[in-house]
Motif scaffolding. Sequence first.
Motif, PDB file in Angstrom:
ATOM      1  N   ILE A 192       0.826  -1.202   0.000  1.00 43.08           N
ATOM      2  CA  ILE A 192       0.000   0.000   0.000  1.00 43.08           C
ATOM      3  C   ILE A 192       0.865   1.259   0.000  1.00 43.08           C
ATOM      4  O   ILE A 192       0.538   2.256  -0.636  1.00 43.08           O
ATOM      5  N   PHE A 218       0.729   3.983  -3.036  1.00 42.90           N
ATOM      6  CA  PHE A 218       0.484   5.395  -2.754  1.00 42.90           C
ATOM      7  C   PHE A 218       1.667   6.259  -3.185  1.00 42.90           C
ATOM      8  O   PHE A 218       1.474   7.375  -3.681  1.00 42.90           O
ATOM      9  N   ALA A 250     -12.109   5.157  -8.799  1.00 45.44           N
ATOM     10  CA  ALA A 250     -12.214   6.155  -7.734  1.00 45.44           C
ATOM     11  C   ALA A 250     -13.672   6.453  -7.420  1.00 45.44           C
ATOM     12  O   ALA A 250     -14.001   6.922  -6.332  1.00 45.44           O
ATOM     13  N   GLY A 309     -15.271   2.041  -7.107  1.00 43.29           N
ATOM     14  CA  GLY A 309     -14.526   1.054  -6.343  1.00 43.29           C
ATOM     15  C   GLY A 309     -14.102  -0.141  -7.176  1.00 43.29           C
ATOM     16  O   GLY A 309     -14.460  -0.269  -8.348  1.00 43.29           O
ATOM     17  N   ILE A 348      -8.221  -2.581  -4.100  1.00 45.57           N
ATOM     18  CA  ILE A 348      -8.683  -1.701  -3.028  1.00 45.57           C
ATOM     19  C   ILE A 348      -7.718  -0.538  -2.815  1.00 45.57           C
ATOM     20  O   ILE A 348      -8.116   0.628  -2.783  1.00 45.57           O
ATOM     21  N   ASP A 349      -6.433  -0.841  -2.645  1.00 46.27           N
ATOM     22  CA  ASP A 349      -5.475   0.236  -2.390  1.00 46.27           C
ATOM     23  C   ASP A 349      -5.306   1.135  -3.602  1.00 46.27           C
ATOM     24  O   ASP A 349      -5.175   2.355  -3.470  1.00 46.27           O
ATOM     25  N   SER A 409      -7.625   1.828  -5.810  1.00 52.23           N
ATOM     26  CA  SER A 409      -8.809   2.683  -5.841  1.00 52.23           C
ATOM     27  C   SER A 409      -8.684   3.831  -4.848  1.00 52.23           C
ATOM     28  O   SER A 409      -9.099   4.964  -5.133  1.00 52.23           O
ATOM     29  N   CYS A 410      -8.113   3.533  -3.681  1.00 46.32           N
ATOM     30  CA  CYS A 410      -7.908   4.584  -2.675  1.00 46.32           C
ATOM     31  C   CYS A 410      -6.981   5.675  -3.198  1.00 46.32           C
ATOM     32  O   CYS A 410      -7.223   6.870  -2.969  1.00 46.32           O
ATOM     33  N   THR A 411      -5.925   5.292  -3.894  1.00 51.62           N
ATOM     34  CA  THR A 411      -4.997   6.297  -4.410  1.00 51.62           C
ATOM     35  C   THR A 411      -5.674   7.176  -5.448  1.00 51.62           C
ATOM     36  O   THR A 411      -5.429   8.387  -5.510  1.00 51.62           O
ATOM     37  N   GLY A 469      -8.900   7.798  -5.579  1.00 56.27           N
ATOM     38  CA  GLY A 469      -9.805   8.663  -4.843  1.00 56.27           C
ATOM     39  C   GLY A 469      -9.073   9.854  -4.258  1.00 56.27           C
ATOM     40  O   GLY A 469      -9.571  10.991  -4.276  1.00 56.27           O
ATOM     41  N   ALA A 470      -7.882   9.609  -3.743  1.00 62.99           N
ATOM     42  CA  ALA A 470      -7.063  10.698  -3.204  1.00 62.99           C
ATOM     43  C   ALA A 470      -6.708  11.701  -4.294  1.00 62.99           C
ATOM     44  O   ALA A 470      -6.741  12.917  -4.078  1.00 62.99           O
TER      45      ALA A 470
END
Length: 292
Positions: free
Chosen positions: A151, A155, A187, A190, A195-196, A198-200, A202-203
């Motif tokens: 992760i 990131f 983003a 999902g 998962i990770d 998608s989080c990046t 979204g950020a």
Amino acid sequence: METKNSEQFPKGFPKQHQNRQPGKESEMKPEPIYELEGYNDLGKKLLDKVAIITGGDSGIGRAVAIAFAKEGAKIVLVHLKENDDANKTREIIEKKGAECILLNGDIGSEEFCKQIVKTTIDKYKTIDILINNSGEQHEQKNLEDITTEQIRKTFNTNFFGAFFLTREAMPHLKQGASIINTTSVVAYRGSKTLIDYSCTKGALTTFTRSLAINLADKGIRVNAVAPGPIWTPLIVSSFDETKVSQFGSDTPLKRAGQPVEIAQAYVFLASRDSSYITGETIHVNGGDMVNC
């Protein structure tokens, strides 16, 4: 150069997989389509603009770099380690009469981001366009399978690299400059196994919106492009051969997009044609409806 209509773009791909990210475009079957007659043949909208493009050696980055070159921009092409792909992209750009320099390194490194900006300013004295496009992704079926190392690495490449490079470039960006971030459809909707990643993305999406507000008074625009399934080396180096063979078939258009089909969105956002657009995202995803 062959002209293709949308019906001629491939639907489905042979089973294949590459073991190392970001993957080699030259080893993909078929190779991604990064240029076609009738795409981005509109003029010199970016004449003499200096554009930094991360992840510019292949895939979306290559298509954007070539599209920008055709519009008259000078290209600073940043890539990780795929030197063959990067050299091919530079060769294509130079054949079009445009300038291109290659910078090789890890975008997740603050020091490398400083080097990118210094090299660009030393050579061109300005930065007009910044494309934060580098990315990596690693499938995991379960949350507990995502290691701390994974992760952090994801990131570093996908978000912190964009943050570092934008921060370093800020003192050199003037009114009229454009920052464009490559986010993703995931983003917004999902992803079960990314998962990770998608989080990046979204950020990056909230970074885009927040920075756009922050820089509005300076006349610097910040926008994003959110690709759906696009046929790039990242795909064949991320998924198993069965998923690769079915890639993009679940979209309303029943196929993956090609890099050439998304490049024009970046040209639009980088040019004066989008002078009243900031904090927005263009979705290029084959008809996959998302809540924005």
